[in-house]
Scaffold this motif. Structure first.
Motif, PDB file in Angstrom:
ATOM      1  N   ALA A 138       0.776  -1.132   0.198  1.00  0.00           N
ATOM      2  CA  ALA A 138       0.236   0.038  -0.063  1.00  0.00           C
ATOM      3  C   ALA A 138       0.816   1.293   0.107  1.00  0.00           C
ATOM      4  CB  ALA A 138      -0.932   0.194   1.226  1.00  0.00           C
ATOM      5  N   LEU A 139       0.254   2.361  -0.484  1.00  0.00           N
ATOM      6  CA  LEU A 139       1.151   3.718  -0.334  1.00  0.00           C
ATOM      7  C   LEU A 139       1.233   4.041   0.923  1.00  0.00           C
ATOM      8  CD1 LEU A 139       1.927   6.031  -2.274  1.00  0.00           C
ATOM      9  CD2 LEU A 139      -0.140   7.033  -1.622  1.00  0.00           C
ATOM     10  N   HIS A 140       2.406   4.388   1.122  1.00  0.00           N
ATOM     11  CA  HIS A 140       2.949   4.931   2.444  1.00  0.00           C
ATOM     12  C   HIS A 140       2.687   6.484   2.581  1.00  0.00           C
ATOM     13  CE1 HIS A 140       5.658   5.939   6.017  1.00  0.00           C
ATOM     14  NE2 HIS A 140       5.318   4.742   6.377  1.00  0.00           N
ATOM     15  N   GLY A 141       2.424   6.844   3.604  1.00  0.00           N
ATOM     16  CA  GLY A 141       2.118   8.544   3.994  1.00  0.00           C
ATOM     17  C   GLY A 141       3.357   9.282   3.441  1.00  0.00           C
ATOM     18  N   SER A 142       4.520   8.764   3.781  1.00  0.00           N
ATOM     19  CA  SER A 142       5.583   9.428   3.363  1.00  0.00           C
ATOM     20  C   SER A 142       5.944   9.594   1.889  1.00  0.00           C
ATOM     21  CB  SER A 142       6.925   8.745   4.126  1.00  0.00           C
ATOM     22  OG  SER A 142       8.211   9.530   3.887  1.00  0.00           O
ATOM     23  N   THR A 143       5.599   8.715   0.981  1.00  0.00           N
ATOM     24  CA  THR A 143       5.560   8.895  -0.497  1.00  0.00           C
ATOM     25  C   THR A 143       5.013   9.956  -0.825  1.00  0.00           C
ATOM     26  OG1 THR A 143       6.006   6.466  -0.473  1.00  0.00           O
ATOM     27  CG2 THR A 143       5.102   7.581  -2.528  1.00  0.00           C
ATOM     28  N   LEU A 144       3.393  10.034  -0.442  1.00  0.00           N
ATOM     29  CA  LEU A 144       2.744  10.946  -0.921  1.00  0.00           C
ATOM     30  C   LEU A 144       3.292  12.575  -0.468  1.00  0.00           C
ATOM     31  CD1 LEU A 144       0.155  12.113  -2.148  1.00  0.00           C
ATOM     32  CD2 LEU A 144      -1.008  11.630  -0.019  1.00  0.00           C
ATOM     33  N   GLU A 145       3.784  12.316   0.684  1.00  0.00           N
ATOM     34  CA  GLU A 145       4.600  13.642   1.202  1.00  0.00           C
ATOM     35  C   GLU A 145       5.624  14.138   0.353  1.00  0.00           C
ATOM     36  OE1 GLU A 145       3.419  16.215   3.333  1.00  0.00           O
ATOM     37  OE2 GLU A 145       1.349  14.768   3.459  1.00  0.00           O
ATOM     38  N   ALA A 146       6.452  13.025  -0.131  1.00  0.00           N
ATOM     39  CA  ALA A 146       7.612  13.327  -0.823  1.00  0.00           C
ATOM     40  C   ALA A 146       7.195  13.847  -2.310  1.00  0.00           C
ATOM     41  CB  ALA A 146       8.513  12.277  -0.938  1.00  0.00           C
ATOM     42  N   ILE A 147       6.316  13.181  -2.820  1.00  0.00           N
ATOM     43  CA  ILE A 147       5.548  13.786  -4.217  1.00  0.00           C
ATOM     44  C   ILE A 147       5.110  15.265  -4.112  1.00  0.00           C
ATOM     45  CG2 ILE A 147       4.028  13.374  -6.040  1.00  0.00           C
ATOM     46  CD1 ILE A 147       4.182  10.350  -5.447  1.00  0.00           C
ATOM     47  N   LYS A 148       4.458  15.622  -3.161  1.00  0.00           N
ATOM     48  CA  LYS A 148       3.960  16.989  -2.991  1.00  0.00           C
ATOM     49  C   LYS A 148       4.879  17.833  -2.619  1.00  0.00           C
ATOM     50  CE  LYS A 148       0.261  17.172  -0.278  1.00  0.00           C
ATOM     51  NZ  LYS A 148      -0.700  16.989   0.822  1.00  0.00           N
ATOM     52  N   THR A 149       6.129  17.478  -2.003  1.00  0.00           N
ATOM     53  CA  THR A 149       6.891  18.370  -1.782  1.00  0.00           C
ATOM     54  C   THR A 149       8.010  18.708  -2.921  1.00  0.00           C
ATOM     55  OG1 THR A 149       7.085  17.742   0.694  1.00  0.00           O
ATOM     56  CG2 THR A 149       9.020  18.996  -0.069  1.00  0.00           C
ATOM     57  N   HIS A 150       8.090  17.703  -3.789  1.00  0.00           N
ATOM     58  CA  HIS A 150       9.089  17.955  -4.912  1.00  0.00           C
ATOM     59  C   HIS A 150       8.528  18.133  -6.311  1.00  0.00           C
ATOM     60  CE1 HIS A 150      11.473  16.278  -1.651  1.00  0.00           C
ATOM     61  NE2 HIS A 150      12.560  16.911  -2.168  1.00  0.00           N
ATOM     62  N   GLN A 151       7.129  18.636  -6.171  1.00  0.00           N
ATOM     63  CA  GLN A 151       6.447  18.679  -7.588  1.00  0.00           C
ATOM     64  C   GLN A 151       7.230  19.128  -8.633  1.00  0.00           C
ATOM     65  OE1 GLN A 151       1.970  19.493  -7.486  1.00  0.00           O
ATOM     66  NE2 GLN A 151       2.408  19.715  -5.045  1.00  0.00           N
ATOM     67  N   ALA A 152       8.066  20.359  -8.084  1.00  0.00           N
ATOM     68  CA  ALA A 152       8.660  21.259  -9.388  1.00  0.00           C
ATOM     69  C   ALA A 152       9.839  20.510  -9.880  1.00  0.00           C
ATOM     70  CB  ALA A 152       9.174  22.692  -8.648  1.00  0.00           C
ATOM     71  N   LEU A 194      -0.043  15.766 -12.812  1.00  0.00           N
ATOM     72  CA  LEU A 194       0.514  15.638 -11.378  1.00  0.00           C
ATOM     73  C   LEU A 194      -0.206  15.994 -10.112  1.00  0.00           C
ATOM     74  CD1 LEU A 194       3.128  14.584  -9.947  1.00  0.00           C
ATOM     75  CD2 LEU A 194       3.922  17.159 -10.178  1.00  0.00           C
ATOM     76  N   GLN A 195      -1.077  16.824 -10.350  1.00  0.00           N
ATOM     77  CA  GLN A 195      -2.112  17.310  -9.302  1.00  0.00           C
ATOM     78  C   GLN A 195      -3.348  16.356  -9.202  1.00  0.00           C
ATOM     79  OE1 GLN A 195      -1.888  19.791  -7.094  1.00  0.00           O
ATOM     80  NE2 GLN A 195      -3.578  19.227  -6.054  1.00  0.00           N
ATOM     81  N   LEU A 196      -3.783  15.703 -10.325  1.00  0.00           N
ATOM     82  CA  LEU A 196      -4.816  14.667 -10.313  1.00  0.00           C
ATOM     83  C   LEU A 196      -4.051  13.317  -9.501  1.00  0.00           C
ATOM     84  CD1 LEU A 196      -6.281  15.099 -13.534  1.00  0.00           C
ATOM     85  CD2 LEU A 196      -7.460  15.602 -11.637  1.00  0.00           C
ATOM     86  N   LEU A 197      -2.873  13.124 -10.059  1.00  0.00           N
ATOM     87  CA  LEU A 197      -2.340  12.095  -9.085  1.00  0.00           C
ATOM     88  C   LEU A 197      -2.259  12.132  -7.941  1.00  0.00           C
ATOM     89  CD1 LEU A 197      -0.385   9.421  -9.661  1.00  0.00           C
ATOM     90  CD2 LEU A 197       1.514  10.796  -9.870  1.00  0.00           C
ATOM     91  N   ILE A 198      -1.928  13.384  -7.234  1.00  0.00           N
ATOM     92  CA  ILE A 198      -1.750  13.674  -5.890  1.00  0.00           C
ATOM     93  C   ILE A 198      -3.120  13.415  -5.337  1.00  0.00           C
ATOM     94  CG2 ILE A 198      -1.245  15.388  -4.095  1.00  0.00           C
ATOM     95  CD1 ILE A 198       0.854  16.212  -5.703  1.00  0.00           C
ATOM     96  N   GLU A 199      -4.025  13.817  -5.842  1.00  0.00           N
ATOM     97  CA  GLU A 199      -5.463  13.884  -5.317  1.00  0.00           C
ATOM     98  C   GLU A 199      -5.898  12.382  -5.476  1.00  0.00           C
ATOM     99  OE1 GLU A 199      -7.816  16.506  -7.855  1.00  0.00           O
ATOM    100  OE2 GLU A 199      -6.756  18.301  -7.099  1.00  0.00           O
ATOM    101  N   GLY A 200      -5.617  11.713  -6.300  1.00  0.00           N
ATOM    102  CA  GLY A 200      -6.036  10.285  -6.488  1.00  0.00           C
ATOM    103  C   GLY A 200      -5.529   9.504  -5.279  1.00  0.00           C
ATOM    104  N   LEU A 201      -4.259   9.788  -5.046  1.00  0.00           N
ATOM    105  CA  LEU A 201      -3.521   9.031  -3.978  1.00  0.00           C
ATOM    106  C   LEU A 201      -4.079   9.456  -2.472  1.00  0.00           C
ATOM    107  CD1 LEU A 201       0.301   9.409  -5.187  1.00  0.00           C
ATOM    108  CD2 LEU A 201      -1.211   7.452  -5.250  1.00  0.00           C
ATOM    109  N   GLN A 202      -4.235  10.856  -2.570  1.00  0.00           N
ATOM    110  CA  GLN A 202      -4.788  11.280  -1.166  1.00  0.00           C
ATOM    111  C   GLN A 202      -6.219  10.387  -0.982  1.00  0.00           C
ATOM    112  OE1 GLN A 202      -4.805  15.267  -2.046  1.00  0.00           O
ATOM    113  NE2 GLN A 202      -2.874  15.449  -0.480  1.00  0.00           N
ATOM    114  N   SER A 203      -7.134   9.964  -2.242  1.00  0.00           N
ATOM    115  CA  SER A 203      -8.357   9.501  -1.954  1.00  0.00           C
ATOM    116  C   SER A 203      -8.305   8.041  -1.454  1.00  0.00           C
ATOM    117  CB  SER A 203      -9.124   9.624  -3.316  1.00  0.00           C
ATOM    118  OG  SER A 203      -8.472   8.597  -4.105  1.00  0.00           O
TER     119      SER A 203
END
Length: 283
Positions: A3-17, A49-58
């Motif tokens: 399963a997706l780890h919360g730290s992975t999502l945070e890393a993606i959100k932090t390093h979007q640029a 990328l934004q939709l990917l983040i939103e999907g992961l958050q769901s």
């Protein structure tokens, strides 16, 4: 199941640029950005990328058919359609998704450098998700391309069956190429509609450009002639070359009910005489 780890999502959100820069560079290097303006590419990558983040958050997992991925699916379907219209092949289209793997995996490797087990787990989760999205993109692309090809074939069929008005009450349809079932139907529909529109009494079907006449072609011609006669008009077949005449005889085809002429000029003369139009030869 990983399963997706919360730290992975945070890393993606932090390093979007960082992800966007590396992703776009990879797309441009691969040739997947052909005919796409820089501004459009930047907008598409940011949006996905934004939709990917939103999907992961769901918390919808890797099942892209889940409600949490609805917007992402719609985006990919729209993207596939636009790429098909631009003439991109399937590889160029799906690389929009797969091109994100390199930057994303590099980010995760740096993020989990001290946790090899967690790194392997998260790489698997993200790889499976992007693969599923790539497959959805390919399926949509194929459907769109098939629709485009079908529309183009229909347009070519219409262009290849031009109905020409030779005289008041006389139409001509020059045929070029093979007369198969689908084209025969288009020929019949086009000719019958023009007979209705113009009120013509005689239709000439010129087969000079038809390479061969076999049993199937002869049947199509007979059906077309029958339909024309049911509309109250008459039909003349022109362009019967010696080779075609011999083929018809060898096949034992009965074309006795058809009026035939060797060329279009003779067919037009016959049509005009049936209409009571007399032509005076120039001295």
């Amino acid at each position: 199941m990983a399963a997706l780890h919360g730290s992975t999502l945070e890393a993606i959100k932090t390093h979007q640029a960082q992800l966007l820069d590396e992703w776009i560079s990879g797309l441009e290097a691969s040739g997947a950005t052909r005919n796409i303006k820089e501004q459009m590419l930047s907008q598409e990558t940011r949006e996905f990328l934004q939709l990917l983040i939103e999907g992961l958050q769901s918390d919808s997992g890797n099942n892209i058919a889940a409600t949490g991925w609805d917007e992402a699916r719609r985006f990919l379907e729209k993207l596939s359609a636009s790429r098909a219209q631009l003439g991109h092949d399937s590889h160029q289209t799906v690389f929009f998704i797969f091109g994100l793997k390199g930057p994303l995996f590099g980010l995760l490797q740096a993020h989990y450098s001290n946790e090899p087990g967690r790194l392997a787990e998260q790489l698997w989760v993200m790889s499976e998700l992007l693969d599923n999205m790539g497959m959805h993109t390919i399926r949509t692309y194929q459907r769109t391309r098939e629709a485009v090809i079908k529309r183009q074939q229909e347009e070519l069929l219409e262009l290849s069956t031009p109905v020409v008005k030779l005289w008041d009450g006389v139409l001509a349809l020059p045929l070029i190429g093979t007369l198969d079932s689908q084209r025969s139907q288009t020929v019949m529909e086009s000719l019958l509609q023009r007979i209705v529109d113009t009120g013509s009494e005689i239709a000439i079907i010129d087969i000079t450009g038809v390479p061969t006449v076999d049993t199937l072609v002869a049947q199509h011609l007979l059906k077309t002639v029958t339909a024309i006669r049911l509309m109250g008009a008459d039909c003349i077949i022109s362009g019967v070359r010696p080779q075609i005449a011999q083929t018809i005889v060898h096949l034992g085809l009965d074309l006795g009910t058809l009026t035939t002429k060797a060329n279009l000029a003779d067919a037009l003369k016959l049509a005009l005489s049936r209409l009571g139009v007399s032509l005076a030869e120039r001295v």
